[in-house]
Design a protein around this motif. Structure first.
Motif, PDB file in Angstrom:
ATOM      1  N   THR A 378     -13.098 -49.501  -2.797  1.00 49.81           N
ATOM      2  CA  THR A 378     -13.109 -48.376  -3.742  1.00 49.81           C
ATOM      3  C   THR A 378     -13.071 -48.848  -5.191  1.00 49.81           C
ATOM      4  N   ALA A 379     -12.218 -49.815  -5.490  1.00 44.79           N
ATOM      5  CA  ALA A 379     -12.136 -50.311  -6.869  1.00 44.79           C
ATOM      6  C   ALA A 379     -13.472 -50.914  -7.301  1.00 44.79           C
ATOM      7  N   ASP A 380     -14.121 -51.658  -6.403  1.00 47.38           N
ATOM      8  CA  ASP A 380     -15.427 -52.244  -6.721  1.00 47.38           C
ATOM      9  C   ASP A 380     -16.479 -51.155  -6.940  1.00 47.38           C
ATOM     10  N   GLU A 381     -16.398 -50.088  -6.163  1.00 45.33           N
ATOM     11  CA  GLU A 381     -17.326 -48.970  -6.308  1.00 45.33           C
ATOM     12  C   GLU A 381     -17.230 -48.358  -7.707  1.00 45.33           C
ATOM     13  N   PHE A 382     -16.012 -48.136  -8.172  1.00 47.22           N
ATOM     14  CA  PHE A 382     -15.845 -47.519  -9.482  1.00 47.22           C
ATOM     15  C   PHE A 382     -16.171 -48.487 -10.610  1.00 47.22           C
ATOM     16  N   THR A 383     -15.959 -49.753 -10.380  1.00 41.99           N
ATOM     17  CA  THR A 383     -16.370 -50.751 -11.365  1.00 41.99           C
ATOM     18  C   THR A 383     -17.883 -50.729 -11.544  1.00 41.99           C
ATOM     19  N   GLU A 384     -18.603 -50.583 -10.442  1.00 43.56           N
ATOM     20  CA  GLU A 384     -20.061 -50.514 -10.503  1.00 43.56           C
ATOM     21  C   GLU A 384     -20.529 -49.220 -11.179  1.00 43.56           C
ATOM     22  N   LEU A 385     -19.882 -48.109 -10.890  1.00 49.74           N
ATOM     23  CA  LEU A 385     -20.239 -46.861 -11.562  1.00 49.74           C
ATOM     24  C   LEU A 385     -20.009 -46.970 -13.071  1.00 49.74           C
ATOM     25  N   LYS A 386     -18.907 -47.556 -13.465  1.00 50.05           N
ATOM     26  CA  LYS A 386     -18.619 -47.765 -14.891  1.00 50.05           C
ATOM     27  C   LYS A 386     -19.704 -48.633 -15.528  1.00 50.05           C
ATOM     28  N   ARG A 387     -20.095 -49.704 -14.836  1.00 52.03           N
ATOM     29  CA  ARG A 387     -21.126 -50.589 -15.374  1.00 52.03           C
ATOM     30  C   ARG A 387     -22.415 -49.817 -15.624  1.00 52.03           C
ATOM     31  N   GLN A 388     -22.841 -49.031 -14.665  1.00 52.03           N
ATOM     32  CA  GLN A 388     -24.099 -48.301 -14.796  1.00 52.03           C
ATOM     33  C   GLN A 388     -24.054 -47.326 -15.972  1.00 52.03           C
ATOM     34  N   LEU A 389     -22.960 -46.595 -16.103  1.00 56.28           N
ATOM     35  CA  LEU A 389     -22.876 -45.607 -17.172  1.00 56.28           C
ATOM     36  C   LEU A 389     -22.691 -46.260 -18.542  1.00 56.28           C
ATOM     37  N   ASP A 390     -21.847 -47.279 -18.619  1.00 55.92           N
ATOM     38  CA  ASP A 390     -21.614 -47.967 -19.895  1.00 55.92           C
ATOM     39  C   ASP A 390     -22.890 -48.631 -20.407  1.00 55.92           C
ATOM     40  N   GLU A 391     -23.635 -49.278 -19.500  1.00 52.74           N
ATOM     41  CA  GLU A 391     -24.830 -50.002 -19.924  1.00 52.74           C
ATOM     42  C   GLU A 391     -25.933 -49.071 -20.414  1.00 52.74           C
ATOM     43  N   SER A 392     -25.844 -47.787 -20.080  1.00 57.22           N
ATOM     44  CA  SER A 392     -26.836 -46.836 -20.588  1.00 57.22           C
ATOM     45  C   SER A 392     -26.651 -46.590 -22.083  1.00 57.22           C
ATOM     46  N   GLY A 393     -25.437 -46.881 -22.600  1.00 63.86           N
ATOM     47  CA  GLY A 393     -25.129 -46.607 -23.991  1.00 63.86           C
ATOM     48  C   GLY A 393     -24.802 -45.145 -24.248  1.00 63.86           C
ATOM     49  N   LEU A 394     -24.835 -44.328 -23.186  1.00 61.73           N
ATOM     50  CA  LEU A 394     -24.605 -42.897 -23.338  1.00 61.73           C
ATOM     51  C   LEU A 394     -23.169 -42.492 -23.000  1.00 61.73           C
ATOM     52  N   PHE A 395     -22.458 -43.371 -22.317  1.00 61.69           N
ATOM     53  CA  PHE A 395     -21.091 -43.074 -21.904  1.00 61.69           C
ATOM     54  C   PHE A 395     -20.194 -44.286 -22.120  1.00 61.69           C
ATOM     55  N   ARG A 396     -18.923 -44.007 -22.316  1.00 56.93           N
ATOM     56  CA  ARG A 396     -17.893 -45.051 -22.328  1.00 56.93           C
ATOM     57  C   ARG A 396     -16.832 -44.619 -21.315  1.00 56.93           C
ATOM     58  N   VAL A 397     -16.774 -45.345 -20.214  1.00 57.57           N
ATOM     59  CA  VAL A 397     -15.933 -44.935 -19.090  1.00 57.57           C
ATOM     60  C   VAL A 397     -14.692 -45.814 -18.994  1.00 57.57           C
ATOM     61  N   THR A 398     -13.554 -45.184 -18.846  1.00 53.22           N
ATOM     62  CA  THR A 398     -12.286 -45.857 -18.573  1.00 53.22           C
ATOM     63  C   THR A 398     -11.905 -45.573 -17.124  1.00 53.22           C
ATOM     64  N   LEU A 399     -11.452 -46.591 -16.411  1.00 52.87           N
ATOM     65  CA  LEU A 399     -11.075 -46.436 -15.009  1.00 52.87           C
ATOM     66  C   LEU A 399      -9.562 -46.393 -14.861  1.00 52.87           C
ATOM     67  N   ARG A 400      -9.094 -45.512 -13.956  1.00 51.22           N
ATOM     68  CA  ARG A 400      -7.677 -45.413 -13.643  1.00 51.22           C
ATOM     69  C   ARG A 400      -7.523 -45.254 -12.130  1.00 51.22           C
ATOM     70  N   GLY A 401      -6.635 -46.043 -11.542  1.00 49.28           N
ATOM     71  CA  GLY A 401      -6.369 -45.943 -10.112  1.00 49.28           C
ATOM     72  C   GLY A 401      -4.923 -45.562  -9.855  1.00 49.28           C
ATOM     73  N   GLN A 402      -4.697 -44.801  -8.782  1.00 47.44           N
ATOM     74  CA  GLN A 402      -3.356 -44.379  -8.407  1.00 47.44           C
ATOM     75  C   GLN A 402      -3.193 -44.455  -6.887  1.00 47.44           C
ATOM     76  N   PRO A 403      -1.981 -44.738  -6.394  1.00 48.33           N
ATOM     77  CA  PRO A 403      -1.724 -44.635  -4.954  1.00 48.33           C
ATOM     78  C   PRO A 403      -1.999 -43.211  -4.484  1.00 48.33           C
ATOM     79  N   TRP A 404      -2.334 -43.059  -3.204  1.00 48.13           N
ATOM     80  CA  TRP A 404      -2.786 -41.777  -2.677  1.00 48.13           C
ATOM     81  C   TRP A 404      -1.816 -40.632  -2.957  1.00 48.13           C
ATOM     82  N   THR A 405      -0.533 -40.827  -2.745  1.00 47.14           N
ATOM     83  CA  THR A 405       0.421 -39.730  -2.921  1.00 47.14           C
ATOM     84  C   THR A 405       0.427 -39.218  -4.361  1.00 47.14           C
ATOM     85  N   VAL A 406       0.320 -40.128  -5.324  1.00 47.75           N
ATOM     86  CA  VAL A 406       0.273 -39.740  -6.734  1.00 47.75           C
ATOM     87  C   VAL A 406      -1.091 -39.141  -7.064  1.00 47.75           C
TER      88      VAL A 406
END
Length: 527
Positions: A378-406
């Protein structure tokens, strides 16, 4: 509203062994049944009370609780379990009557009668847990119990999918004396009537299941008991499988771990992997409470930018495939609506969508995901999504992860602008890939009320007892999803089940909801 939800859905990969693996001879003898099976998973229950969970807790529920109907291996329609028979008693699917088996009892000796059924389902609505399955019963008006063996469900509107709901663990039956009518049971125990009893439980560590001597139902138990070990880390689980500490694994394997378990080195250690077609999907949710996400051009630009092929190739290494609809391949009514509207990833088209919407500066967004529910990828998946959006120059994405209960509390309270979810179906019907995500209250905690879907398409489809007859309505619903982009489908996963080569039966162990039916697992006899 027409809410059909399940949180859940816990995405991840499963594990099992081929029936004919190795040189063993299959045996149903009493000596083999007496051998306990140890199964590993990263998906620990969030609650032992069915009124408070709509997630991977269903894996345990399927084995310790009973439902009126169920989905035996190979079935696509619900079949009797605690019920002897069930049927609609009118021509418009608004009154549903079930006759119970005689002599059913819970593990504490209480009678499983019509009053117990009514108590079990009424308390779901009375408790009203945000993370419970109350919205699955949105069409239910009231329950009548004319005699101890008869239950009559009166529905607010026609709903041919209601029997499917009764066949899901959301409708688990509980002993009235052990489960309060208006609050969740919290003593860490289970009182059900399923194939197994919960003999001991350590939260997020271990569940020990023993055969229920009073069980009467469809399950043919082929072992004497099962121990489920809950792992915080899938690497530890894989090591335990290879070193014979556990017999099988399901839920939580990363793509790299699947490849490793398929390797020749793992085969020499006595491990095999079987690949199954799956209805697991992964998707993004957009919360309109966020000022940026509330703008349709922002959501549509993201839909135009996401390269599913690159995501699947880099992160999932062939263990998943791109998904362009919330209704996955293999389910009636599937269409590639997002591909039809947006085609391939294209930065220039995304830039034009934003410009036409008056957005000329890069958009700042925070994407949230759970760190311990859907596997290590999952973390790798979101890292890849961030890369795709950031490299477009149209978005700046920050990633945040939390344990399931939170994480679960956060998205249900509307705290995340964009977040990732996984979904396994509550029942095998296209309704369960559309209805859960619409309505004021829904599976993802962000109100979404497309009038045409709620007022026209879902009611019309639910009048059809032949579920394939509603495919046109679901095709239109998928088009609306693609236009609104409140949800963005990413990929559809395959199911991988791995186990030691002396374990048989796991090719039959997954029901249509992909819950593991532990009673199907047993040891082969070697000569």
């Amino acid at each position: 509203m027409f809410n059909r939800t399940r949180c859940l859905q816990v995405t991840a990969v499963l594990a099992s062994i081929s029936l004919l693996a190795g040189c063993g001879l299959l045996s149903d003898g009493d000596g083999e049944k007496a051998k306990r099976i140890v199964v590993g998973t990263t998906s620990a229950p969030s609650s032992l009370d069915p009124a408070e969970a709509w997630d991977g807790s269903w894996e345990l529920y399927r084995n310790v609780y009973q439902t009126l109907l169920a989905f035996p291996t190979g079935s696509s329609k619900p079949q009797p379990d605690a019920a002897q028979s069930c049927e609609f008693t009118d021509s418009v699917s608004e009154s549903y009557r079930c006759t119970l088996r005689k002599g059913l009892k819970f593990s504490n000796g209480e009678a499983l009668d019509s009053a117990a059924v009514k108590h079990s389902l009424d308390r779901i609505k009375a408790i009203g847990s945000k993370v419970g399955p109350k919205d699955l019963f949105g069409s239910l008006d009231k329950i009548e119990t004319p005699d101890p063996l008869t239950v009559v469900f009166h529905l607010k509107t026609p709903d041919a999918t209601f029997p499917y709901v009764l066949g899901s663990p959301a409708a688990s039956l509980v002993a009235p004396k052990a489960y309060p009518a208006d609050k969740v049971r919290t003593d860490g125990k289970v009182t059900g009537s399923g194939p197994y009893t919960l003999t001991s439980y350590k939260a997020r560590a271990e569940a020990v299941l023993g055969r229920n001597p009073g069980y009467t139902g469809f399950a043919d138990r082929r072992n004497d008991g099962v121990t489920i070990r809950y792992f915080a880390d899938s690497k530890q689980m894989v090591t335990a499988l290879k070193t014979k500490e556990i017999d099988a694994t399901y839920r939580g394997l990363s793509a790299a771990e699947v490849k490793d378990l398929q390797s020749g080195a793992s085969r020499t250690l006595g491990v095999q992997v079987v690949e199954n077609v799956g209805a697991e999907i992964r998707y993004l949710v957009f919360n309109p409470k966020d000022p940026a996400v509330n703008k349709l051009p922002v959501r549509q630009a993201i839909a135009q930018l996401v390269d599913r092929g690159a995501l699947v190739s880099k992160v999932y290494q062939g263990t998943a495939e791109p998904l362009y609809s919330m209704v996955p391949k293999g389910v009636v009514g599937h269409k590639t609506s997002f591909y039809d509207k947006y085609g391939h990833a294209d930065v220039n088209k995304a830039r034009k969508i934003l410009k036409d919407g008056g957005i000329t500066q890069p958009v700042d967004l925070t994407f949230w995901y759970t760190t311990d529910r859907y596997g290590a990828s999952t973390a790798d998946e979101f890292t890849e999504l961030k890369r795709q959006l950031d490299e477009s120059g149209l978005f700046r994405v920050t990633l945040r992860g939390q344990p399931w209960t939170v994480f679960q509390e956060g998205y249900k309270n509307g705290e995340y602008p964009v977040f990732g979810r996984g979904w396994f179906p509550d029942f095998p019907d296209p309704d369960n890939f559309v209805a859960p995500f619409v309505g004021k209250e829904n599976a993802v905690g962000t109100p979404y009320e497309p009038t045409e879907i709620i007022d026209t398409l879902l009611p019309k489809s639910r009048r059809e007892s032949d579920r394939s007859a509603g495919s046109r309505e679901f095709e239109r619903a998928q088009q609306i999803f693609a236009e609104d982009v409140r949800l963005l489908p990413l990929w559809q996963g395959k199911l991988y089940v791995a186990a030691r080569d002396d374990i048989a039966g796991a090719e039959r162990a997954l029901d249509p909801q992909t819950a593991m039916q532990m009673w199907e697992l047993y040891r082969k006899t070697s000569w």
